[in-house]
Design a protein around this motif. Structure first.
Motif, mmCIF file in Angstrom:
data_model
loop_
_atom_site.group_PDB
_atom_site.id
_atom_site.type_symbol
_atom_site.label_atom_id
_atom_site.label_comp_id
_atom_site.label_asym_id
_atom_site.label_seq_id
_atom_site.Cartn_x
_atom_site.Cartn_y
_atom_site.Cartn_z
ATOM 1 N N ARG A 161 -7.251 -0.475 0.949
ATOM 2 C CA ARG A 161 -6.251 -1.158 -0.110
ATOM 3 C C ARG A 161 -6.625 -2.668 0.293
ATOM 4 O O ARG A 161 -6.688 -3.533 -0.577
ATOM 5 C CB ARG A 161 -4.906 -0.857 0.313
ATOM 6 C CG ARG A 161 -3.830 -1.802 -0.257
ATOM 7 C CD ARG A 161 -3.590 -1.501 -1.551
ATOM 8 N NE ARG A 161 -2.430 -2.464 -2.091
ATOM 9 C CZ ARG A 161 -2.752 -3.829 -2.168
ATOM 10 N NH1 ARG A 161 -3.908 -4.539 -2.129
ATOM 11 N NH2 ARG A 161 -1.870 -4.492 -3.046
ATOM 12 N N ILE B 204 -2.199 -6.702 11.384
ATOM 13 C CA ILE B 204 -1.170 -6.116 10.633
ATOM 14 C C ILE B 204 -0.122 -6.459 11.579
ATOM 15 O O ILE B 204 0.200 -6.005 12.819
ATOM 16 C CB ILE B 204 -1.334 -4.582 10.567
ATOM 17 C CG1 ILE B 204 -2.441 -4.241 9.620
ATOM 18 C CG2 ILE B 204 -0.203 -3.896 10.023
ATOM 19 C CD1 ILE B 204 -2.736 -2.783 9.182
ATOM 20 N N SER C 149 0.644 3.541 3.310
ATOM 21 C CA SER C 149 1.101 2.818 4.577
ATOM 22 C C SER C 149 2.056 1.828 4.642
ATOM 23 O O SER C 149 2.776 1.577 5.581
ATOM 24 C CB SER C 149 0.040 2.401 5.317
ATOM 25 O OG SER C 149 -0.343 0.967 4.668
ATOM 26 N N ASN D 215 0.941 -1.096 -0.017
ATOM 27 C CA ASN D 215 0.046 -0.099 -0.103
ATOM 28 C C ASN D 215 1.044 1.292 -0.111
ATOM 29 O O ASN D 215 1.637 1.200 1.034
ATOM 30 C CB ASN D 215 -0.918 -0.042 1.265
ATOM 31 C CG ASN D 215 -1.810 1.067 1.423
ATOM 32 O OD1 ASN D 215 -1.459 2.167 0.748
ATOM 33 N ND2 ASN D 215 -2.787 0.956 2.154
ATOM 34 N N LYS E 64 5.422 -5.473 8.057
ATOM 35 C CA LYS E 64 4.742 -4.479 7.322
ATOM 36 C C LYS E 64 3.539 -5.473 6.212
ATOM 37 O O LYS E 64 3.663 -5.052 5.377
ATOM 38 C CB LYS E 64 5.434 -3.805 6.466
ATOM 39 C CG LYS E 64 6.376 -2.628 7.428
ATOM 40 C CD LYS E 64 6.844 -1.561 6.606
ATOM 41 C CE LYS E 64 7.573 -0.461 7.183
ATOM 42 N NZ LYS E 64 6.978 -0.046 8.460
ATOM 43 N N ILE F 26 1.906 -0.994 3.871
ATOM 44 C CA ILE F 26 1.517 -2.326 4.447
ATOM 45 C C ILE F 26 1.178 -3.293 3.213
ATOM 46 O O ILE F 26 0.305 -3.233 2.363
ATOM 47 C CB ILE F 26 0.379 -2.271 5.188
ATOM 48 C CG1 ILE F 26 0.668 -1.343 6.394
ATOM 49 C CG2 ILE F 26 0.052 -3.710 5.837
ATOM 50 C CD1 ILE F 26 1.796 -1.957 7.495
ATOM 51 N N SER G 94 -5.274 3.675 7.467
ATOM 52 C CA SER G 94 -4.828 4.005 6.184
ATOM 53 C C SER G 94 -4.457 2.947 5.098
ATOM 54 O O SER G 94 -4.418 3.292 4.059
ATOM 55 C CB SER G 94 -3.350 4.628 6.424
ATOM 56 O OG SER G 94 -2.383 3.917 7.083
ATOM 57 N N SER G 95 -4.505 1.787 5.965
ATOM 58 C CA SER G 95 -4.478 0.408 5.056
ATOM 59 C C SER G 95 -5.831 -0.386 4.713
ATOM 60 O O SER G 95 -5.887 -1.007 4.023
ATOM 61 C CB SER G 95 -3.736 -0.591 5.853
ATOM 62 O OG SER G 95 -2.229 -0.071 6.209
#
Length: 147
Positions: A117, A42, A14, A11, A47, A16, A113-114
């Motif tokens: 995605r 996560i 982030s 992503n 990551k 990730i 933020s992930s």
């Protein structure tokens, strides 16, 4: 100037990645109904999003909800079976972004933020819930959103 080639699994916002096992287990839940639920975590050091726990088909919603940590963020998928007013058996796949108020701010930011995605990797999600405490994802909420 050289640019680093980022793989399609990370992503950009982030950084990730999504472990292949996440997609595999989701496909098994969706197509084969091998699982009732999947909880994703996560792993900050690696990551990437990984599968933390799967619930077998006989698992109750209460068991699933109780398995989410009280003070840590998670993504979760739950396959909810129900009967419509017309007496039809149906199912809805819920995506739950669990972000309790007591979680660390950094963790909440990484999960937020992930999320989009990660959701795109799971093709077949029908309903999304954002929950910061158990009442925001209790059975009444699930029933009302499934219809």
């Amino acid at each position: 100037m050289a640019f680093q080639n980022l793989s399609g699994t990370a992503n950009a916002a982030s950084g990730i990645a999504v472990h292949d096992d996440c997609k595999l287990k989701f496909l098994e839940l969706k197509a084969k109904r091998t699982y009732r639920s999947i909880i994703f975590k996560i792993e900050e050091i690696q990551k990437q999003v990984t599968v933390e726990k799967v619930g077998d088909p006989a698992e109750s919603y209460e068991d699933f909800a109780a398995s989410l940590p009280a003070d840590e963020c998670r993504y979760a998928v739950y396959d909810y079976d129900f009967v419509t007013q017309e007496n039809c058996q149906k199912s809805r796949i819920f995506f739950i972004a669990w972000s309790p108020d007591t979680a660390k701010v950094r963790s909440k930011m990484i999960y937020a933020s992930s999320k989009e995605r990660f959701k795109r990797e799971l093709d077949g999600i029908q309903v999304e819930l954002q929950a910061t405490d158990p009442t925001e994802m209790d059975m009444d909420v699930i029933k009302s959103r499934a219809a």
